[in-house]
Design an enzyme around this catalytic site. Structure first.
Site, PDB file in Angstrom:
ATOM      1  N   TYR A 229       0.865  -1.185   0.000  1.00 18.21           N
ATOM      2  CA  TYR A 229       0.000   0.000   0.000  1.00 18.21           C
ATOM      3  C   TYR A 229       0.897   1.228   0.000  1.00 18.21           C
ATOM      4  O   TYR A 229       1.463   1.607   1.008  1.00 18.21           O
ATOM      5  CB  TYR A 229      -0.897   0.044   1.236  1.00 18.21           C
ATOM      6  CG  TYR A 229      -1.998  -0.988   1.286  1.00 18.21           C
ATOM      7  CD1 TYR A 229      -2.337  -1.748   0.174  1.00 18.21           C
ATOM      8  CD2 TYR A 229      -2.715  -1.197   2.463  1.00 18.21           C
ATOM      9  CE1 TYR A 229      -3.344  -2.692   0.230  1.00 18.21           C
ATOM     10  CE2 TYR A 229      -3.735  -2.124   2.525  1.00 18.21           C
ATOM     11  CZ  TYR A 229      -4.050  -2.872   1.423  1.00 18.21           C
ATOM     12  OH  TYR A 229      -5.053  -3.795   1.480  1.00 18.21           O
TER      13      TYR A 229
ATOM     14  N   PHE B  93     -13.441  -4.098   0.827  1.00 14.22           N
ATOM     15  CA  PHE B  93     -14.319  -3.460  -0.165  1.00 14.22           C
ATOM     16  C   PHE B  93     -15.796  -3.612   0.201  1.00 14.22           C
ATOM     17  O   PHE B  93     -16.656  -3.661  -0.677  1.00 14.22           O
ATOM     18  CB  PHE B  93     -14.079  -4.033  -1.563  1.00 14.22           C
ATOM     19  CG  PHE B  93     -12.836  -3.528  -2.244  1.00 14.22           C
ATOM     20  CD1 PHE B  93     -12.029  -2.597  -1.632  1.00 14.22           C
ATOM     21  CD2 PHE B  93     -12.479  -3.986  -3.504  1.00 14.22           C
ATOM     22  CE1 PHE B  93     -10.878  -2.119  -2.256  1.00 14.22           C
ATOM     23  CE2 PHE B  93     -11.335  -3.524  -4.140  1.00 14.22           C
ATOM     24  CZ  PHE B  93     -10.529  -2.581  -3.502  1.00 14.22           C
TER      25      PHE B  93
ATOM     26  N   LEU C 287     -17.715  -1.481   1.422  1.00 10.81           N
ATOM     27  CA  LEU C 287     -18.469  -0.273   1.102  1.00 10.81           C
ATOM     28  C   LEU C 287     -18.308   0.154  -0.354  1.00 10.81           C
ATOM     29  O   LEU C 287     -19.138   0.894  -0.878  1.00 10.81           O
ATOM     30  CB  LEU C 287     -18.026   0.879   2.013  1.00 10.81           C
ATOM     31  CG  LEU C 287     -18.287   0.700   3.508  1.00 10.81           C
ATOM     32  CD1 LEU C 287     -17.751   1.897   4.276  1.00 10.81           C
ATOM     33  CD2 LEU C 287     -19.766   0.516   3.789  1.00 10.81           C
TER      34      LEU C 287
END
Length: 292
Positions: free
Chosen positions: A65, A221, A223
Site C-alpha cells: 500500500y 471493499f 463499502l
C-alpha cells in the site's frame, strides 16, 4: 438483535487474541490509485490516532500500500504501540511504478515482504499476516508452506489467507492453522466471483466455512460496491434510524455473523467518525430479514 462486541483471532491456536469488533483498513490513506503519499498527511495521521482513541485495536495494512506508505504512517502515528493493538498485514503481491499489481509470492518473495513489514512497522513479530492469493500466478501450496515456515521461525504469530476460494481455505486448513480469511464481502457483494483465470473466490460460501471452523472473515471493499449502487432497502433502514447508509452497511456486517470483523477504510476523519458509529446501531431481526 445483540451483536458481539469482540471477536477472537486464532481461536483454535495456542495464542488466541481477542480484538474489538470494528477494525480499520488503512488502504485509503495512500495517494491516488493506492500509490504514493496521502493527499493530506496530517489528516491521515490523525485518523490513525483517532482510531485507537475510539477503541479500534485492529488495523489492516500491507507493505504494497503506497508502497510502504501505510506501514510508515502507522509507525509514525502510533509507535510505540498500545499493548492491545493488533496490526495485520498482507503479502503476496507488489506494485510497479505504473501502479499495476503484480505477483510477489515465491517463498523468497514472501520472506522479503515479511522482513520489510517487520522493519517498517518497527516490530519483531507480525501478529497476523494474510497470504494474498493472485490466482493464475502462484503455487498456492508452496506459498502457504513458506508462510507456515516463517510462523515456525517466530516471524509470524498467526497466518491467514486472502482473496481465496472455499477450496483454497480447505487446502490451507489441511496444512496448518488458519487464523483469519480476508475476502471481498458486503451487503452489495455477497456472492462468489470468478476471475479471468476461472478461479472462484469470496462470497457467502467462504463465510459459511469460516463459521464452521470459528475463523473470522475480514471483509474488504465492503463499502466500495455499496457506494454508488443505490439500494432502497438500505436507504429505508437508514431513514428509519436517522443514520447514514454507510452506517447501515457496516451494521449489517456486524449483525450478519459474529464471525465477521469489518474493517471499513477512509481517508476522511469525518467519514471515520461516521463509520465508527455503526457499532452502536442495533438492527432488529425484522430489519435483517428485510435487508436479506
Amino acid at each position: 438483535m445483540n451483536t458481539a462486541k469482540t471477536i477472537t483471532i486464532g481461536s483454535n491456536s495456542k495464542n488466541p487474541i481477542t480484538v474489538n469488533r470494528l477494525g480499520y483498513g488503512t488502504m485509503r490513506l495512500t495517494g491516488e490509485g493506492i500509490y504514493g503519499e496521502p493527499a493530506n498527511r496530517p489528516e491521515a495521521l490523525q485518523i490513525l490516532k483517532q482510531a485507537v482513541a475510539s477503541d479500534v485495536n485492529f488495523l489492516d495494512t500491507a507493505d504494497y500500500y503506497g508502497e510502504d506508505v501505510t506501514n510508515r504512517l502507522i509507525s509514525e502515528a502510533l509507535y510505540p504501540y498500545p499493548d492491545d493493538l493488533v496490526i495485520c498485514t498482507k503479502v503476496g503481491c507488489t506494485r510497479k511504478p505504473d501502479k499495476s499489481w503484480i505477483p510477489y509470492n515465491t517463498p523468497e518473495n514472501l520472506r522479503t515482504s515479511i522482513e520489510n513489514n517487520l522493519r517498517t512497522l518497527k516490530i519483531e513479530q507480525v501478529t497476523l499476516v494474510h497470504f494474498r492469493a493472485m490466482h493464475g500466478h502462484m503455487n498456492f501450496e508452496e506459498s502457504m508452506e513458506a508462510m507456515f515456515k516463517m510462523q515456525e521461525e517466530g516471524k509470524i504469530l498467526h497466518v491467514g489467507v486472502s482473496n481465496v476460494s472455499v477450496e483454497n481455505v480447505e487446502t490451507a486448513l489441511k496444512m496448518g492453522n488458519i487464523a483469519t480469511v480476508e475476502n471481498m464481502y458486503g451487503h452489495a457483494q455477497r456472492t462468489s466471483m470468478k476471475n479471468n483465470f476461472g478461479d472462484t473466490y469470496g462470497g457467502g460460501e467462504v463465510l459459511a466455512l469460516c463459521e464452521q471452523n470459528k475463523i473470522p472473515l475480514i471483509p474488504y471493499f465492503s463499502l466500495v460496491h455499496a457506494i454508488g449502487k443505490k439500494d432502497n432497502r438500505i436507504a429505508e433502514i437508514a431513514q428509519k434510524y436517522n443514520v447514514s447508509e454507510t452506517e447501515v452497511n457496516i451494521a449489517w456486517l456486524l449483525h450478519k455473523s459474529p464471525w465477521i470483523l469489518p474493517i471499513p477504510g477512509t481517508s476522511s476523519l469525518a467519514h471515520f467518525s461516521e463509520n465508527i458509529k455503526a457499532k452502536n446501531l442495533s438492527l432488529t431481526k425484522e430489519d435483517m430479514e428485510f435487508l436479506e
